[in-house]
Design a protein around this motif. Structure first.
Motif, PDB file in Angstrom:
ATOM      1  N   VAL A  36      41.257  37.605  21.952  1.00  0.00           N
ATOM      2  CA  VAL A  36      39.809  37.445  22.137  1.00  0.00           C
ATOM      3  C   VAL A  36      39.532  36.427  23.241  1.00  0.00           C
ATOM      4  CG1 VAL A  36      37.673  36.615  21.050  1.00  0.00           C
ATOM      5  CG2 VAL A  36      39.242  38.108  19.775  1.00  0.00           C
ATOM      6  N   ILE A  37      40.166  35.278  23.164  1.00  0.00           N
ATOM      7  CA  ILE A  37      39.953  34.209  24.145  1.00  0.00           C
ATOM      8  C   ILE A  37      40.362  34.666  25.538  1.00  0.00           C
ATOM      9  CG2 ILE A  37      40.716  31.906  24.858  1.00  0.00           C
ATOM     10  CD1 ILE A  37      40.902  31.296  21.767  1.00  0.00           C
ATOM     11  N   ARG A  42      39.165  36.412  31.200  1.00  0.00           N
ATOM     12  CA  ARG A  42      39.311  37.396  32.283  1.00  0.00           C
ATOM     13  C   ARG A  42      37.953  37.961  32.683  1.00  0.00           C
ATOM     14  NH1 ARG A  42      43.794  38.390  34.061  1.00  0.00           N
ATOM     15  NH2 ARG A  42      43.342  40.456  34.866  1.00  0.00           N
ATOM     16  N   TRP A  43      37.090  38.245  31.676  1.00  0.00           N
ATOM     17  CA  TRP A  43      35.757  38.758  31.963  1.00  0.00           C
ATOM     18  C   TRP A  43      34.917  37.700  32.675  1.00  0.00           C
ATOM     19  CZ3 TRP A  43      31.076  37.266  29.415  1.00  0.00           C
ATOM     20  CH2 TRP A  43      29.972  38.040  29.764  1.00  0.00           C
ATOM     21  N   ASP A  49      40.254  44.114  36.531  1.00  0.00           N
ATOM     22  CA  ASP A  49      40.562  44.991  35.399  1.00  0.00           C
ATOM     23  C   ASP A  49      39.886  44.561  34.100  1.00  0.00           C
ATOM     24  OD1 ASP A  49      42.067  42.660  35.201  1.00  0.00           O
ATOM     25  OD2 ASP A  49      43.759  43.660  34.245  1.00  0.00           O
ATOM     26  N   ALA A  50      39.052  43.532  34.155  1.00  0.00           N
ATOM     27  CA  ALA A  50      38.433  42.997  32.941  1.00  0.00           C
ATOM     28  C   ALA A  50      37.148  43.745  32.601  1.00  0.00           C
ATOM     29  CB  ALA A  50      38.131  41.518  33.111  1.00  0.00           C
ATOM     30  N   ARG A  51      36.992  43.989  31.319  1.00  0.00           N
ATOM     31  CA  ARG A  51      35.759  44.576  30.805  1.00  0.00           C
ATOM     32  C   ARG A  51      35.078  43.556  29.914  1.00  0.00           C
ATOM     33  NH1 ARG A  51      37.638  50.545  28.883  1.00  0.00           N
ATOM     34  NH2 ARG A  51      38.163  51.320  30.944  1.00  0.00           N
TER      35      ARG A  51
END
Length: 78
Positions: A36-37, A42-43, A49-51
């Motif tokens: 989760v973290i 990354r987002w 590639d992050a969503r």
């Protein structure tokens, strides 16, 4: 040879109740705190590639359905 993780251990300060709740909710979502973290990091950094990470449902949080009290709750349906 001892376990050598792919990433280095990091330390952050998190409230004990938040840490425990994050663990419980992450498990209900079929994941763990680290995943989760890392997804949020990354987002937040706009990695290609992050969503946007999925937020837990009210049920996964243990909240009653329909008793909405915040703007965030109202926006969950959008």
């Amino acid at each position: 040879m001892p376990n050598q993780p792919r990433t280095q251990h990091r330390s952050v300060r998190v409230d004990d109740d938040d840490w425990a709740d994050l663990d419980a909710v992450a498990q209900r979502m079929g994941t763990n705190r680290a995943q989760v973290i890392n997804a949020y990091i990354r987002w937040h950094l706009r990695r290609p590639d992050a969503r946007r990470p999925e937020r837990p449902t009210r049920e996964q949080l243990g909240l009653p359905r329909g008793d909405r009290t915040s703007l965030d709750d109202l926006l969950d349906d959008f």
